[in-house]
Write a protein that holds these residues in place. Structure first.
Motif, PDB file in Angstrom:
ATOM      1  N   ALA A 143      -3.587   0.525  -5.797  1.00  0.00           N
ATOM      2  CA  ALA A 143      -3.332   1.442  -6.915  1.00  0.00           C
ATOM      3  C   ALA A 143      -1.843   1.537  -7.261  1.00  0.00           C
ATOM      4  N   ARG A 144      -1.005   1.318  -6.235  1.00  0.00           N
ATOM      5  CA  ARG A 144       0.448   1.386  -6.442  1.00  0.00           C
ATOM      6  C   ARG A 144       0.946   0.369  -7.471  1.00  0.00           C
ATOM      7  N   ALA A 145       0.255  -0.760  -7.598  1.00  0.00           N
ATOM      8  CA  ALA A 145       0.739  -1.850  -8.440  1.00  0.00           C
ATOM      9  C   ALA A 145       0.266  -1.732  -9.884  1.00  0.00           C
ATOM     10  N   LEU A 146      -0.674  -0.831 -10.164  1.00  0.00           N
ATOM     11  CA  LEU A 146      -1.274  -0.746 -11.500  1.00  0.00           C
ATOM     12  C   LEU A 146      -0.236  -0.601 -12.604  1.00  0.00           C
ATOM     13  N   SER A 147       0.729   0.310 -12.402  1.00  0.00           N
ATOM     14  CA  SER A 147       1.678   0.597 -13.475  1.00  0.00           C
ATOM     15  C   SER A 147       2.569  -0.600 -13.773  1.00  0.00           C
ATOM     16  N   ALA A 148       3.052  -1.280 -12.725  1.00  0.00           N
ATOM     17  CA  ALA A 148       3.932  -2.425 -12.947  1.00  0.00           C
ATOM     18  C   ALA A 148       3.171  -3.559 -13.636  1.00  0.00           C
ATOM     19  N   ALA A 159       0.829  -1.203   0.000  1.00  0.00           N
ATOM     20  CA  ALA A 159       0.000   0.000   0.000  1.00  0.00           C
ATOM     21  C   ALA A 159       0.866   1.257   0.000  1.00  0.00           C
ATOM     22  N   LEU A 160       2.010   1.189   0.689  1.00  0.00           N
ATOM     23  CA  LEU A 160       2.875   2.367   0.766  1.00  0.00           C
ATOM     24  C   LEU A 160       3.920   2.380  -0.356  1.00  0.00           C
ATOM     25  N   GLY A 161       3.990   1.302  -1.139  1.00  0.00           N
ATOM     26  CA  GLY A 161       4.983   1.234  -2.211  1.00  0.00           C
ATOM     27  C   GLY A 161       6.396   1.080  -1.688  1.00  0.00           C
TER      28      GLY A 161
END
Lengths: 562, 93
Positions: free
Chosen positions: A512-517, A195-197
């Protein structure tokens, strides 16, 4: 060069210095008396001084804290030097010759018990009293206070495991990465890190022996921790800093190299999360956790309160799908007015949809509030129930949704029985969403929070993949092309996301942090390649092999440092 | 000995926030003030400057509590404390 191997749960490569999270304060032995060299008066003075010091420290921290963390710190600061707490302890010291540590331990225990017996809000505050007690005992012993160390300079936090409460005091600008000796891929540490990346490695046995200030290299994808990193590793960390920037943006279009669309959705826990997820170009919400509305409360939120909370999320996604999961209380998310904390086996107890058996009405009122909130918004609102085990339950839930005026009911598939009977279940509802965290824990009979079971507790287990495949097959057999999505942590792992697409999953929902990867990796494979990788993973003899064989076929992961 | 009764106005009872405000006000006085539920024996009365005592009293909305103090200015002091208890601090937000 010393190194440790654990399970990588959040990608990223970083070099930094270690700060160990102090161990939990141990209980002073029952009957411990004052040392002969100390008078009762001196012990009482020392106790008051320690309590005052703890109060001052908590007060200072409350000044810089924000939100919920601030009010908790303010309240605990008041409790630290409370006359009732201290007088009770001083009485034990004076009358019984009890040691100061044991005296405050017992005094706080009896206060906590009184609060606990009052139930509701006061019962929840009893943990604050116990937290204050640990701090005072640590102060008396001259050891560091429990919890995340306060620091102005960035560090890599090494701990046994983190608790949800630690999130309040974890500053992602100061903590560079998380490394734990315990915990598993589904532990709170893993969820907090994603969650915090923050790069994170869990279940790395032996890391608790690394001394504070030691420089280490953490690879959150490979799951490795190295003491005194070499030049190559320092360079890898620098390269990651650049990659992280390019990976920061998702273009809002989940698609394979050959144009097969896989909408990438976000898991959110409230309006604030939803606004962030929309800014990260999520194509909708695949999981709205509604617990946020109910947690920290001793009674059910009102109809109006619920409407406001849900509408905040709907408004962030006009024209997009928002899947609302009804209240998922129980097990690790107890609620005083709904769940029984004394169940011998809470994970197998009255939780999720099952709370409607014991407390009917709460779910019905929640569905009414969701329907009212959906009215007049442009979001496409879907509703699903957690912990569905049978087609009858799915049918009952669909009927309740229809009564509330909600037209798109679905179920979470997280109990293996639901995966096995997906065809009949999907005959009753419009869609299914796989909750891979719980599906894994139930399929493998392995508690999510236990470090020693980390190897069992991964969605890479071929048995878990098979249950996902069966769910998709159930939808095909049902014949109406009812969508099957994944909203567990599995969808956030770019390699596993490819496998899920290959298994026939229609949508992936993640932090949401994982969307791009996930979007970047998905973009490099065709649907046929994803299907081939899914076959490889299903045929692997174990989870480690499944992961290794799939990753070997996806060189893009290494290029991106994922 | 001065004695006053007060009806708890906070909707959720004398919980953390109203208790903190009240305990702070008592702590600022030069008097020992006790608090007990109406009808309870005087020996069961608790230290009103302790937030934990106040919380463990478990006084709910609408319940009547008894404040007691002795010494110079006790009457005026209790009067001001009654006013705090009879204010709904949860309504302020």
């Amino acid at each position: 060069m010393q190194s440790f191997t654990g399970v990588g749960v959040s990608p990223g490569r970083i070099v930094g210095s270690v700060r160990q999270m102090p161990k939990a304060v141990s209980e002073p032995p029952a009957g411990e008396l004052l040392a002969s060299s100390i008078t009762a008066e001196d012990a009482a003075v020392a106790l008051r001084a320690a309590a005052k010091a703890v109060q001052t420290e908590l007060k200072e921290r409350s000044v810089t804290a924000t939100g919920a963390g601030k009010s908790v710190l303010e309240a605990t600061a008041l409790m630290a030097a409370d006359p009732m707490l201290i007088k009770g302890a001083v009485k034990l010291i004076t009358n019984n010759g009890t040691s100061a540590e044991r005296a405050i331990w017992e005094s706080a225990a009896s206060v906590a018990e009184i609060l606990h017996n009052l139930g509701g809000y006061m019962a929840e505050r009893s943990t604050d009293v116990l937290d204050v007690r640990s701090r005072i005992v640590a102060e008396l012993r001259g050891v560091p206070a429990p919890g995340i160390p306060a620091s102005d300079t960035p560090f890599i936090l090494v701990a046994d495991d983190l608790a949800p409460a630690d999130t309040a005091t974890l500053n992602p600008a100061i903590v560079l990465a998380l490394v734990t000796s315990g915990g598993g891929p589904q532990s709170h540490t893993a969820i907090i890190a994603r969650a915090l990346g923050l790069p994170a490695v869990v279940a790395a046995v032996g890391v608790d022996a690394i001394t504070d200030g030691t420089e280490i290299y953490v690879d959150g994808a490979a799951g490795s921790v190295t003491v005194d990193p070499d030049a190559d590793q320092v360079a890898a960390a620098a390269a990651w800093a650049t990659t992280a920037l390019t990976l920061a943006v998702f273009d809002g279009n989940g698609v394979t190299a050959d144009g097969h669309l896989v909408p990438l959705l976000a898991n959110v826990g409230g309006a604030k999360d939803a606004v962030k997820a929309a800014a990260a170009n999520a194509q909708g919400v695949g999981l709205l956790r509604t617990e946020f509305c109910f947690l920290d409360r001793d009674e059910e939120p009102t109809h109006e309160e619920q409407i406001t909370a849900y509408r905040g999320v709907f408004d962030a996604f006009p024209g997009k799908k928002v899947v609302v999961r009804t209240l998922d209380a129980g097990a690790d998310k107890p609620l005083p007015f709904l769940t029984d904390a004394s169940e011998p086996n809470p994970a197998l107890g009255v939780r999720g949809y099952r709370t409607d058996f014991t407390s009917p009405g709460v779910l019905k009122r929640q569905l009414a509030a969701i329907a009212a909130a959906a009215e007049g918004t442009e979001a496409d609102v879907w509703v699903m129930a957690p912990m569905i085990s049978t087609a009858d339950e799915a049918g009952d839930f669909a009927a309740m949704c229809a009564e509330a005026g909600l037209t798109n009911p679905g179920v979470m598939v997280e109990v293996p029985s639901a995966a096995l009977t997906a065809e009949t279940i999907l005959g009753k509802v419009n869609f299914a969403s796989l909750g891979t965290n719980d599906l894994t824990q139930y399929a493998m009979a392995a508690d999510r929070q236990l470090g020693p079971l980390a190897a069992l507790n991964t969605p890479w287990q071929p048995a878990v993949l098979r249950l996902i495949q069966l769910t998709v097959a159930g939808s095909l057999a049902e014949g109406n092309q009812k969508p099957v999505g994944v909203c567990g942590e599995a969808a956030a792992d770019p390699a596993l996301a490819v496998v899920l697409v290959g298994l026939g999953v229609n949508t992936l929902s993640m932090t949401a942090r994982a969307l791009s990867a996930v979007g970047a990796v998905l973009n490099t494979v065709t649907l046929a390649e994803a299907q081939r990788l899914a076959t490889i993973a299903l045929a692997a003899p174990n989870a480690l092999e499944a992961r290794a064989q799939v990753r070997a076929e996806l060189p893009v992961l290494d290029e991106l440092g994922l | 000995m001065s004695e006053r009764t007060a009806t708890i106005a906070s909707r959720v009872g004398l919980h953390a926030r109203p208790a903190a405000i009240f305990a702070g006000a008592v702590g600022a006085l030069d008097l020992e003030v006790t608090i007990g539920l109406e009808g309870d024996p005087i020996d069961d009365a608790m230290d009103a400057s302790s937030i934990l005592s106040l919380m463990s009293l478990g006084a709910g909305h609408g319940q009547v509590v008894v404040l007691r103090a002795e010494g110079a200015g006790a009457d005026e002091a209790l009067e001001s404390l009654v006013a705090i208890l009879e204010t709904d601090h949860d309504a302020a937000e």
